[in-house]
Write a protein that holds these residues in place. Sequence first.
Motif, short mmCIF file in Angstrom:
data_model
loop_
_atom_site.label_atom_id
_atom_site.label_comp_id
_atom_site.label_asym_id
_atom_site.label_seq_id
_atom_site.Cartn_x
_atom_site.Cartn_y
_atom_site.Cartn_z
N LYS A 273 0.77 -0.82 0.24
CA LYS A 273 0.27 -0.09 0.01
C LYS A 273 0.45 0.93 -0.05
O LYS A 273 2.17 1.05 0.26
CB LYS A 273 -1.29 -0.17 1.01
CG LYS A 273 -1.74 -1.39 1.28
CD LYS A 273 -3.09 -0.91 2.30
CE LYS A 273 -3.42 -2.20 3.19
NZ LYS A 273 -4.09 -2.71 4.22
N SER B 6 0.59 4.84 1.36
CA SER B 6 0.89 5.30 3.62
C SER B 6 1.27 6.58 3.02
O SER B 6 2.65 7.29 2.50
CB SER B 6 1.51 4.42 4.51
OG SER B 6 2.22 5.04 4.69
N LYS C 117 -7.30 9.94 10.78
CA LYS C 117 -6.55 8.78 10.03
C LYS C 117 -7.25 7.94 8.66
O LYS C 117 -7.61 7.05 7.91
CB LYS C 117 -7.65 8.34 11.35
CG LYS C 117 -6.47 8.10 12.72
CD LYS C 117 -6.47 6.87 13.74
CE LYS C 117 -6.27 6.89 14.91
NZ LYS C 117 -6.59 6.64 16.20
N LYS C 118 -8.44 9.19 8.87
CA LYS C 118 -9.89 8.68 8.17
C LYS C 118 -8.90 8.82 5.87
O LYS C 118 -9.09 8.42 5.58
CB LYS C 118 -10.61 9.58 7.66
CG LYS C 118 -12.06 9.63 8.96
CD LYS C 118 -12.85 8.41 8.59
CE LYS C 118 -13.56 7.55 9.89
NZ LYS C 118 -15.21 8.39 9.96
N ASP D 179 -5.38 9.05 6.28
CA ASP D 179 -4.39 8.21 5.63
C ASP D 179 -4.87 6.34 5.49
O ASP D 179 -4.83 6.32 4.44
CB ASP D 179 -3.71 7.86 6.76
CG ASP D 179 -2.75 8.74 7.15
OD1 ASP D 179 -2.53 10.37 6.24
OD2 ASP D 179 -2.43 8.71 8.45
N ALA D 180 -6.28 6.48 5.37
CA ALA D 180 -6.79 5.19 5.19
C ALA D 180 -7.67 4.97 3.87
O ALA D 180 -7.60 4.27 3.05
CB ALA D 180 -8.26 4.99 6.07
N SER E 254 -4.56 5.18 1.40
CA SER E 254 -4.50 3.41 1.41
C SER E 254 -4.82 2.86 0.71
O SER E 254 -4.72 1.71 -0.14
CB SER E 254 -3.95 3.46 2.89
OG SER E 254 -3.24 2.05 3.04
N GLU E 255 -6.16 2.81 0.96
CA GLU E 255 -7.13 2.09 -0.15
C GLU E 255 -7.47 2.82 -2.00
O GLU E 255 -7.33 1.48 -2.00
CB GLU E 255 -8.69 2.12 0.50
CG GLU E 255 -9.07 1.12 -0.20
CD GLU E 255 -10.97 1.66 0.46
OE1 GLU E 255 -11.27 0.20 0.15
OE2 GLU E 255 -10.90 1.60 1.91
N ASN F 14 -3.77 0.44 -2.95
CA ASN F 14 -3.72 -1.04 -2.27
C ASN F 14 -3.69 -2.36 -3.83
O ASN F 14 -4.41 -2.66 -4.15
CB ASN F 14 -4.35 -1.62 -1.19
CG ASN F 14 -4.10 -3.05 -0.89
OD1 ASN F 14 -3.24 -3.80 -1.60
ND2 ASN F 14 -4.88 -3.04 0.24
#
Length: 463
Positions: A146, A148, A190-191, A193-194, A197-198, A201
Amino acid sequence: MKVTILLGLVVLIFIISCGTSNKIETLKPEADLAAPILYDKEISYLNIPISMKLKDLAFQTNTILNGLIYEDKNLEGDDLMLKVWKQAPIEITDENGKIKVVLPLKIWAKVRYGSTVLGMDLYDTRELNFNGVATLLGEAKFNNWKLSAKTTVQSVVWKESPSVTIAGKSMPITYLVNPAMKYFKPTIEKKIDAAISESLNFQSNVLDALETVTKPVNVNESYDTWFKMKPIGLNATEAVLKKDVVSMNLELACFMETLIGKPLNDTFNRDEIQLKQVAKTKDQFSASLIVVSPFLKASEIITKNFQGQEFGSGSKKVTIQKVDLWHKDGKVVIALTMQGSLNGTVYLSGIPKYNKEEELIYFDDLNYVLDTKSKLMKTANWLAQGLILKKIQAYTSYSIKPEMETAKTQMEQYLKNYSPAKGIVINGKVDPIIIKNIQLTNQAMVVTLNATGKVALKIDGLQ
């Protein structure tokens, strides 16, 4: 009269003797004991540089991150309840090699204000709606399949100052809202970054693709030829951000084989493919393709070469009905079953080699085995002559130039603005394919081809 009859009988016997085929019985050189097809394999490295524009990363991120991103339902402690939404599309740009994320926010707040007078609670609440923009900054890192960003909120700028109206006067409440930022900043980070990352991926897509390419593919139905790839590892370099483009290199290590006769399916184990981070990959791909030609299948192909061909001298001619090949003492035995002026099977042996100038595989030092040669010298010396042997040798040789050119053309079709999906474009080039060596096993001839070139994958304009 008697002389005439006698002369006629002599002529008839001569004619009959000339028209009758001789039969030859020769000793068959026994094949080496059957053993598994084992041969040296070379690892192929397919280097694939990948580049993705940040606008496409933003597109994917906006697709994933929508709606409510933070909620606080409790007034106690800070006299504030909050809901935070993404108000408009996120913008992602490059700022000195870092990912800069601009996130427009819509905020609903319920504020409790007032004081305690003479032991009495004089509080009131108001609901507010206002807008702001959060700016985040992060390093682009690629690990565990992923990308990040590891972003942190640098600032939140309000488009209007949060305030309430009390007794006809506007009272700022930033003293309540700003301290609350420490609660929803980590959530926003966090939201974001997630979602990033998604967005990038690679694991599922790459493993799905590898599972597909491990299945044998019939590349030539006429000759029952199959292509097979076996991935053994995957390397990746660190992601680099420059001029609004994220770049990295993927490098697939694999074995590639072409077999005559369908191979068995190997079960693809996704867990065995581990992604390894490396500092550097090769600047081009190097593909070593193994072509396995079992003697049984090669016999069928060479038999087709002999169809309709006659070999002989003067009135004496033979046609080849069948060709069989096998391995014996480091050479290939070629059994020719003949019909015509000579019936039976004769045996030759030779070493398969590759002629680079003429781009064909031929049998060097091809000659009749000793027992066959001695019997031909007695019964059909005309067939043992070098001229006929050379003609036969020509039909046991075969050019692979068309196959190599076809392989190169097919590869180039996937390397010239090839788009497997909207917004993804592959370009590259292939150098001339060359033969490296020919190996003999007890059951097959194994040819190693080598192809080099460059390929690049660009992501631009995802929808």
